[in-house]
Write an enzyme that holds these catalytic residues in place. Sequence first.
Site, PDB file in Angstrom:
ATOM      1  N   ASP A 102      -0.098   5.209   1.046  1.00 28.72           N
ATOM      2  CA  ASP A 102      -0.276   6.137   2.167  1.00 28.72           C
ATOM      3  C   ASP A 102      -0.328   5.378   3.497  1.00 28.72           C
ATOM      4  O   ASP A 102      -1.159   4.493   3.679  1.00 28.72           O
ATOM      5  CB  ASP A 102      -1.577   6.932   2.008  1.00 28.72           C
ATOM      6  N   ASP A 127       0.869  -1.168   0.000  1.00 28.46           N
ATOM      7  CA  ASP A 127       0.000   0.000   0.000  1.00 28.46           C
ATOM      8  C   ASP A 127       0.914   1.229   0.000  1.00 28.46           C
ATOM      9  O   ASP A 127       2.122   1.120   0.226  1.00 28.46           O
ATOM     10  CB  ASP A 127      -0.887  -0.032   1.242  1.00 28.46           C
ATOM     11  N   ASP A 156      -1.402  -1.029   5.973  1.00 22.79           N
ATOM     12  CA  ASP A 156      -1.633  -0.446   7.296  1.00 22.79           C
ATOM     13  C   ASP A 156      -3.102  -0.384   7.686  1.00 22.79           C
ATOM     14  O   ASP A 156      -3.420   0.128   8.769  1.00 22.79           O
ATOM     15  CB  ASP A 156      -1.066   0.984   7.342  1.00 22.79           C
TER      16      ASP A 156
END
EC number: 3.1.3.18
Length: 236
Positions: A16, A14, A176
Amino acid sequence: MTPAPVRPALIVFDLDGTLLDTHADLVESLNHTIAALGLEPVSYDDLTHLVGQGARVMIERACRLRGHPLESAAVPQLLERFVAHYAGNMPGHTEPYPGLVAAMDRLKAAGYHLAVCTNKMESLAFGLLDKLDLVGYFSAITGGDTFEYRKPDARHLTGTIDRAGGDIARTVMVGDSINDIAAAKNAALPSIAVPFGYSDVPVSSLDPDMTIMHYDELTPALVERLLQEYAEKVAV
């Protein structure tokens, strides 16, 4: 008969909150956008509830948070305002998380392939990574508008794997948030969670296959162990 060689693993990240700490620039551009409506700015504490589904949804959520639900006709102009501000200020305060570049160097040196699968617009993801001189690390970079579907839909992740020339049986997702862990589950591949991103709940509660606290832990040996453990688990 000579056994077929084991293909190097593909590590899909991922963006961000996983690869890059983008929070300051996201908040800045989001507040620039909603200021056009006279709304009070949001803060970093709000960000975990706003990010994850791309800029359009982030704007809509921020407006609802400030008691100003948007009509669909108002969104395109606000999205254009956000994109112009965000793209025009890259890379801003954004930087890779500690240990990331060294971890990617280790993996690349060992023959591993890397990719990015983010719900951020593809042009913004590519542009940001380009500004940070990181594009060359990745075999594929896909965004929330690359396909007709996005994480947690498994097809966003499997489409990224295809573009990177990877093998789903030798792929690990690093993220995250719930979108990343759920996308990995939906695609039937293992996940590694990082706890320093933008999840609004502890990442351990998302049931990832593994959690690392720092990118110093992300080594070829760890990836191979995770792939082996996951293969054994699904074979039971």
